[in-house]
Write an enzyme that holds these catalytic residues in place. Structure first.
Site, PDB file in Angstrom:
ATOM      1  N   HIS A  55       3.328  10.380   2.522  1.00 31.34           N
ATOM      2  CA  HIS A  55       2.910  11.772   2.232  1.00 31.34           C
ATOM      3  C   HIS A  55       3.411  12.548   1.834  1.00 31.34           C
ATOM      4  CE1 HIS A  55      -0.323   8.832   1.415  1.00 31.34           C
ATOM      5  NE2 HIS A  55      -0.395   9.696   2.300  1.00 31.34           N
ATOM      6  N   HIS A 111       0.766  -1.480   0.266  1.00 32.28           N
ATOM      7  CA  HIS A 111       0.096   0.089  -0.006  1.00 32.28           C
ATOM      8  C   HIS A 111       0.856   0.854  -0.578  1.00 32.28           C
ATOM      9  CE1 HIS A 111      -3.744   2.447   0.023  1.00 32.28           C
ATOM     10  NE2 HIS A 111      -2.745   3.127   1.694  1.00 32.28           N
TER      11      HIS A 111
END
Length: 294
Positions: free
Chosen positions: A259, A232
């Site tokens: 992120h 993921h």
């Protein structure tokens, strides 16, 4: 190889991870050289999917303009990138992209069903010329020159159900769909409880995330892959780097990336044209990418 968009409109509804409310969305073909553009139907705001429009990377990648944000764009952009789509209008009826099942599989299935179509303009590709790296202690994300696109990611969680995991993806649409697209986001039960106390994660459930307590995974169906967690992370990285605005040839590597680090990496890449060159497809790279997106 030419630029690509979808053949026809796609519509759907999904639950928002944080608000827990149904969110309508639709994807529309867009003319060549337009890029990926989001549109908030409730506020009538266009937001281009570019690093300049990233406003938050705390728990997801969030873009915004004029005070209007769209959160959790990375899973959708990951699927869009995997299909080689250059131009797309994405309409969202709220401040977040629906979480679907916590992976990009639903979006990939929708795109696959309608198919993509070539446009008149040549596809452009970013070719990495120099290694670019960003770090936060022992965490890092970097990209370096290569003849193909590949992703190497490792994680090391001090949790008995995760531990150290590493995965290597040689990028192609087929490899992405088979090895990455079904890998779900994950979170810890204690964090979900804390977030809900702040009126966040109201839509989080065992239907759209892998949830862990202090010792184990609490989803009854278990994992889709033994190393679903690190897969993921690659899904997220592909979505985050899609903000570069075009396909790229290079080797992405990360340990415990996020992120935030991915966003810093895109900004660092674009900071100097010494780091990359942009070319329209020619016969040499066209063969590589045509095969990757077959």
């Amino acid at each position: 190889m030419k630029q690509l968009t979808i053949k026809k409109k796609i519509e759907g509804v999904g639950i928002g991870l944080h608000k827990g409310e149904p969110i309508p969305f639709s994807f529309h073909p867009l003319e060549a050289n337009s890029g990926i553009v989001f549109y908030r139907t409730d506020t009538k705001t266009y937001i281009e999917a570019t690093p300049e429009n990233v406003v938050n990377t705390m728990m997801a990648t969030v873009i915004g303009k004029e005070g209007n944000n769209i959160s959790t764009i990375e899973h959708l952009l990951s699927a869009v990138y995997a299909f080689g789509i250059d131009n797309l209008l994405i309409k969202i009826g709220a401040s977040e992209v629906p979480v679907m099942d916590g992976s990009s599989a639903s979006f990939a299935m929708m795109i696959n069903e309608v198919g993509v179509q070539e446009q008149h303009a040549n596809k452009k590709v970013m070719i990495l010329e120099k290694e670019v790296e960003v770090r936060d202690g022992d965490k890092y994300s970097k990209i370096s020159p290569d003849t193909i696109s590949q992703f190497l990611f490792s994680v090391d969680f001090k949790h008995p159900a995760i531990g150290f995991q590493k995965y290597h993806l040689n990028f192609s649409k087929k490899n992405y769909l088979d090895q990455i697209s079904r890998a779900r986001t994950f979170g810890f039960l204690k964090d979900v409880q804390m977030l809900r106390a702040q009126n966040l994660a109201l839509g989080a459930s065992l239907e759209n995330a892998i949830v862990l307590d202090d010792k184990k995974i609490i989803n009854e169906d278990g994992l889709r892959f033994g190393n679903e967690f690190v897969r993921h992370k690659i899904l997220d990285a592909i979505g985050d780097l899609a903000l570069l605005g075009m396909p790229y040839i290079g080797k992405y590597e990360s340990h415990a990336g996020s992120h935030h680090l991915n966003h810093l990496l895109t900004k660092e890449i674009l900071k100097s044209t010494e780091n990359y060159r942009v070319e329209e497809f020619d016969k040499v790279i066209d063969a590589t990418f045509s095969k990757a997106y077959a």
